[in-house]
Design an enzyme around this catalytic site. Sequence first.
Site, PDB file in Angstrom:
ATOM      1  CB  SER A  35      36.525  76.062  14.601  1.00 31.83           C
ATOM      2  OG  SER A  35      35.246  76.869  14.722  1.00 31.83           O
ATOM      3  N   GLY A 108      33.652  79.845  23.965  1.00 34.36           N
ATOM      4  CA  GLY A 108      32.958  78.386  24.115  1.00 34.36           C
ATOM      5  C   GLY A 108      34.032  77.299  23.813  1.00 34.36           C
ATOM      6  NE  ARG A 136      28.594  80.461  24.987  1.00 36.14           N
ATOM      7  CZ  ARG A 136      29.225  80.488  23.812  1.00 36.14           C
ATOM      8  NH1 ARG A 136      30.499  81.401  23.827  1.00 36.14           N
ATOM      9  NH2 ARG A 136      28.967  79.654  22.729  1.00 36.14           N
ATOM     10  CD  GLN A 184      31.754  75.306  21.385  1.00 39.21           C
ATOM     11  OE1 GLN A 184      31.600  75.823  22.572  1.00 39.21           O
ATOM     12  NE2 GLN A 184      32.033  76.298  20.741  1.00 39.21           N
ATOM     13  CB  SER A 211      27.281  72.744  15.198  1.00 39.01           C
ATOM     14  OG  SER A 211      26.856  74.105  15.477  1.00 39.01           O
ATOM     15  CD  GLU A 326      30.382  78.699  12.560  1.00 41.07           C
ATOM     16  OE1 GLU A 326      31.462  78.780  11.749  1.00 41.07           O
ATOM     17  OE2 GLU A 326      30.388  77.971  13.651  1.00 41.07           O
ATOM     18  CG  HIS A 353      25.870  80.644  20.255  1.00 41.39           C
ATOM     19  ND1 HIS A 353      26.518  80.324  19.218  1.00 41.39           N
ATOM     20  CD2 HIS A 353      25.047  79.480  20.578  1.00 41.39           C
ATOM     21  CE1 HIS A 353      26.586  79.303  18.606  1.00 41.39           C
ATOM     22  NE2 HIS A 353      25.842  78.404  19.577  1.00 41.39           N
ATOM     23  NE  ARG A 357      25.828  84.348  17.785  1.00 43.72           N
ATOM     24  CZ  ARG A 357      26.845  83.836  17.142  1.00 43.72           C
ATOM     25  NH1 ARG A 357      26.718  82.435  16.828  1.00 43.72           N
ATOM     26  NH2 ARG A 357      28.257  84.187  17.776  1.00 43.72           N
ATOM     27  CE  LYS A 423      33.338  84.677  21.559  1.00 41.60           C
ATOM     28  NZ  LYS A 423      33.566  83.606  21.074  1.00 41.60           N
TER      29      LYS A 423
END
EC number: 2.5.1.19
Length: 442
Positions: A35, A108, A136, A184, A211, A326, A353, A357, A423
């Site tokens: 991030s 993302g 997404r 985001q 977040s 996360e 995501h 999830r 990733k």
Amino acid sequence: MSTERYSPSPIRGRYRAPDTGLPVRASVTIPGSKSLTNRELMIAAIADGPGRLLRPLHSEDSHRMIDALRLLGVGVEEIPSDGEFGPDLLVTPAPLTGGATIDCGQAGTVMRFIAPLAGLASDDVRLTAHETALHRPMGALITGLRDLGVDIDDEGTWSLPFTVRGRGRILGGRVEIDASDSSQFVSGLLLAAPRFDVGLHLVHTGEHLPSLPHIDMTIESLSRRGVRIERPAVGEWLVEAGVPRAKDVAIEPDLSNAAPFLGAALVSSGEITVTGWPLHSTQPGGLLPEILHAMGAHTGRHAGALTVKAGDGIRGLDIDLSAASELTPTIAGLAAFADGPTTIRGVGHIRTHETDRIAALVGNLRALGGEAEELPDGLRIVPRPLHGGSWPAHHDHRMATTGALIGLRVPGVEIDDIGTTAKTLPEFTQLWERMLEGGAAA
């Protein structure tokens, strides 16, 4: 100096998770934050001069960001580093060009951060992604950019792929978006906003904003470079137009990637130390000491490191993880061995995501004999004896690491594609196996 790409070599394919009947005791060093790396790359690309990123993350996501910036005309070079996980990066800003197609992969941060930047390019920029990431959410960001005057051709889909018709400038001003699906959207607009003609007045209109630490991270990164940002109300930001200062920035270790390693202490009744743990951090993973303590662990800091030691078992809990969603897969993995049920709330947005999830965790746990159910905004786990079997990663790095965590105690857990960890942590299997050997995993 080199523009060659440093590429760690992750293990791919099926992976039988190592199990241990002994307490795991080790010191672990974790590579840089994904991030922070991608945010600092973005800001460096629009700064007033060249700057270095020290000890950045080298992973699939960060490489996608580097490739995107290079296609827009920004110089990104690898230079020698004193770190253990690859070279530093020298970023040299340049007028943004365009005339390119950018493949965001599964990242993302790339799709949400590059889209506003593309509006500042002098030519069209087409954004696409891996087929597993085309679902997404992007609609709120597309709407916001259009309201700011950016011409976007999405063929009516409100999703990737789409073309941003760059005109070299974005006027800016006031815009309202619903960022309930992803913080985001907010970060992407804030990161590009200093280069808007009149800055940005951004208002979040939804009832839920996930977040929040990631938005704080964006604001802190911009502020360190002299960008003035005001927050007149909750869910409202004012960014003053200007040019961020060039500077050298050291990237913190990725604290969320540390989660399965620290979790190993609880699962194995052992003790794990993560080196380089920052005293202050806006990373969601910075909440781990508090969360793991609530689950029964003993935590302590000494000489710049965090140590987590197992207590008398793992405690089930009722927890809102909206600020650190996360971490949900790791906490769910620990909950499978707790002394009572665990309810995780506030994470409904993680359905969009890399995979859903919530559904993936529930399905995987049930397949190993566990008891779990989906909730509208989370999941509930009731500990049951587990057995070995396949643990699908669902193209999701955090699902893969959770399988490895559960496999510490349950023999015969096989992750179908451990390569998904590339990733954000290509070195995962090497670090994991060194940890089990009891050495300093670095």
